[in-house]
Design a protein around this motif. Sequence first.
Motif, mmCIF file in Angstrom:
data_model
loop_
_atom_site.group_PDB
_atom_site.id
_atom_site.type_symbol
_atom_site.label_atom_id
_atom_site.label_comp_id
_atom_site.label_asym_id
_atom_site.label_seq_id
_atom_site.Cartn_x
_atom_site.Cartn_y
_atom_site.Cartn_z
ATOM 1 N N ALA A 131 0.822 -1.213 0.000
ATOM 2 C CA ALA A 131 0.000 0.000 0.000
ATOM 3 C C ALA A 131 0.854 1.261 0.000
ATOM 4 O O ALA A 131 0.424 2.312 -0.489
ATOM 5 C CB ALA A 131 -0.913 -0.016 1.230
ATOM 6 N N LYS A 132 2.068 1.147 0.512
ATOM 7 C CA LYS A 132 2.946 2.313 0.625
ATOM 8 C C LYS A 132 3.918 2.443 -0.543
ATOM 9 O O LYS A 132 4.225 3.566 -0.988
ATOM 10 C CB LYS A 132 3.722 2.221 1.936
ATOM 11 C CG LYS A 132 4.593 3.431 2.241
ATOM 12 C CD LYS A 132 5.221 3.309 3.632
ATOM 13 C CE LYS A 132 6.072 4.535 3.957
ATOM 14 N NZ LYS A 132 6.676 4.429 5.312
ATOM 15 N N TYR A 133 4.397 1.297 -1.071
ATOM 16 C CA TYR A 133 5.507 1.354 -2.035
ATOM 17 C C TYR A 133 5.154 0.873 -3.434
ATOM 18 O O TYR A 133 6.016 0.870 -4.314
ATOM 19 C CB TYR A 133 6.691 0.546 -1.495
ATOM 20 C CG TYR A 133 7.295 1.164 -0.262
ATOM 21 C CD1 TYR A 133 8.003 2.353 -0.340
ATOM 22 C CD2 TYR A 133 7.123 0.577 0.986
ATOM 23 C CE1 TYR A 133 8.563 2.935 0.784
ATOM 24 C CE2 TYR A 133 7.661 1.136 2.122
ATOM 25 C CZ TYR A 133 8.380 2.332 2.020
ATOM 26 O OH TYR A 133 8.911 2.907 3.142
ATOM 27 N N ARG A 138 12.898 3.204 -5.633
ATOM 28 C CA ARG A 138 13.771 3.283 -4.463
ATOM 29 C C ARG A 138 14.497 4.619 -4.396
ATOM 30 O O ARG A 138 14.798 5.126 -3.318
ATOM 31 C CB ARG A 138 14.767 2.130 -4.495
ATOM 32 C CG ARG A 138 15.533 1.907 -3.190
ATOM 33 C CD ARG A 138 16.409 0.676 -3.300
ATOM 34 N NE ARG A 138 16.998 0.313 -2.032
ATOM 35 C CZ ARG A 138 18.137 0.830 -1.565
ATOM 36 N NH1 ARG A 138 18.791 1.737 -2.270
ATOM 37 N NH2 ARG A 138 18.616 0.434 -0.384
ATOM 38 N N ASP A 139 14.811 5.161 -5.569
ATOM 39 C CA ASP A 139 15.516 6.442 -5.608
ATOM 40 C C ASP A 139 14.653 7.527 -4.963
ATOM 41 O O ASP A 139 13.442 7.601 -5.187
ATOM 42 C CB ASP A 139 15.827 6.851 -7.045
ATOM 43 C CG ASP A 139 16.770 5.864 -7.720
ATOM 44 O OD1 ASP A 139 17.493 5.171 -6.979
ATOM 45 O OD2 ASP A 139 16.776 5.785 -8.966
ATOM 46 N N GLU A 145 13.001 4.459 4.719
ATOM 47 C CA GLU A 145 12.096 4.011 3.666
ATOM 48 C C GLU A 145 12.786 3.034 2.716
ATOM 49 O O GLU A 145 12.153 2.083 2.242
ATOM 50 C CB GLU A 145 11.576 5.221 2.888
ATOM 51 C CG GLU A 145 10.556 6.049 3.652
ATOM 52 C CD GLU A 145 10.102 7.267 2.878
ATOM 53 O OE1 GLU A 145 8.917 7.645 2.993
ATOM 54 O OE2 GLU A 145 10.927 7.851 2.135
ATOM 55 N N ARG A 146 14.069 3.261 2.457
ATOM 56 C CA ARG A 146 14.800 2.328 1.588
ATOM 57 C C ARG A 146 14.858 0.931 2.203
ATOM 58 O O ARG A 146 14.736 -0.069 1.506
ATOM 59 C CB ARG A 146 16.212 2.856 1.315
ATOM 60 C CG ARG A 146 16.263 4.003 0.313
ATOM 61 C CD ARG A 146 17.665 4.184 -0.259
ATOM 62 N NE ARG A 146 18.661 4.472 0.767
ATOM 63 C CZ ARG A 146 18.961 5.681 1.215
ATOM 64 N NH1 ARG A 146 18.312 6.732 0.714
ATOM 65 N NH2 ARG A 146 19.880 5.859 2.139
#
Length: 544
Positions: A131-133, A138-139, A145-146
């Motif tokens: 749902a978030k990513y 990734r950049d 977060e990474r």
Amino acid sequence: MMKQLFVLLALVCSLGLGAQGTAAPDNWWELDRTENSFPGVSAAKAHNYLEGKQAKPVIVAVIDSGVDIEHEDLKDVIWTNPGEIPGNGIDDDRNGYVDDIHGWNFIGGADGRNVNYENLEVVRMYNKLHAKYNNRNRDGLDKKERAEYDRYVEYKEEIEAKEAELGPSAQQYAMIKDAVDQMLNEMGKSANEVTARDIADYKSDDQTALIVKNIVANATANGGTFAELYDQLEGATDYFDSQLKYNYNKEFDARDIVGDNPDNLDQRYYGNNDVEGPDAAHGTHVAGIIAGVRGNQLGVNGVGGDHVRIMSVRTVPNGDERDKDVANAIRYAVDNGAKVINMSFGKGISPYKKEVDAAMKYAEKHDVLMVHAAGNDGKLLTLSNNFPNDTYQGKKKSGKTWIEVGAASSEYGEGLAAGFSNYNKKYVDVFAPGAQIYSTIPDDQYAKFDGTSMAAPMVAGIAALVRSYFPDLKAKQVKEIIEESALPVNLEVIKPGSDDERVKFSELSATGGLANAYTAVKLAERTKGKNRRAGKRDPSLMLF
């Protein structure tokens, strides 16, 4: 997830493709190595020794899939809450759980419905991160977060790999089952009616049917029955089917049945009082090992004896249990008088481990011994690949009333360590019988299962036996007694998970030995409530 693995393990052994040890009687696990030639826990010998001595009831909580509390070999040893009036819909004892007569069900709803199948934790974690990513790169992400994004990708790859693997396996087992069903149809018999002669006389032009015939013939030649093999085949077929439809299905969500907020870890009072649930085979089998009524000429003689009272705390679905439920189950068991908790479950990810750690500390503070199965992956157990464990998150400190148990077979030789058992010289405390264990299953039936799930209740039974006859001993002392009285094994064995790699049995666990009820009660008798130093083995207990 451990609950599902026993189905596949049992099938493999039935087919003769990975048998764990020599032919043994159904009750081999309660026998004595010296007197009976099988490396059991010497339960019969222990009970003979204790005959005539006074004992007190001990409540053992079975945190599991549910228990058939009306089973003929268990109904007389089921815990009954003295503070509740059955069926009046009132929380008479004001513990927060209405009509919790024989325990509680944390994976049921107030409307009486029950969770059966569930996702694995990796799927639940993937869904949260998805749902978030989803559709993000990734950049441009910050450091935290990474790290989350990398886990998200890892989970996605794991799920996709399993889906690709499960499809063919499900197809293969379905094909085998179809061939067996065709065989039964042509014979005009049910699985319970088929004999070895029927198999030998069976003729077919179908190649698959002939392969299946050879598998069945091999299994029956090794002492199995067609009915047993068919039951295990059904179990394995259901296992792969449920993995695809439920465990690894990202679209499946059963939690709405419970009606709680699974992310609200402060919620304690949810569920229902159905302590059996829709699939209680695993939990009932565990309960029988601990407390099957002894000497009633039925089924099995439980290790713990008739002073045990089984409290069923239903927490483990066909999928991964949730940390929230595990923590609440431990607290429920402690608050309602359990002195031993058996936990034959485990998983590879624990997002809320701190909550489980807090419950473990609560149990330790209240003098409760926790017994946990080491897992069935045939691998080195670590603090990051199997949960729950006794080491607190972010700390080196571990619980003092926790025992981790690996599985042994009936073969006192190179095959002693069950090939599926996890192991670790530091993190596994002791081994106990866990292969081809005959015990209770629902509807007054009995069956043989394999797994560390079966080994843990052997130790829980020993703990209950010690605590019932020596009630002044504290949980920490009972842990020390079980470990110090474990019978050392001076053998090289096939390393679990390998084909032929040899290792000293003493390298597989901290004690290097097999849990034993007789030596435990002898040591407990000498201890008589006095403090002992852990790790000091009594020379008189070194029997083999």
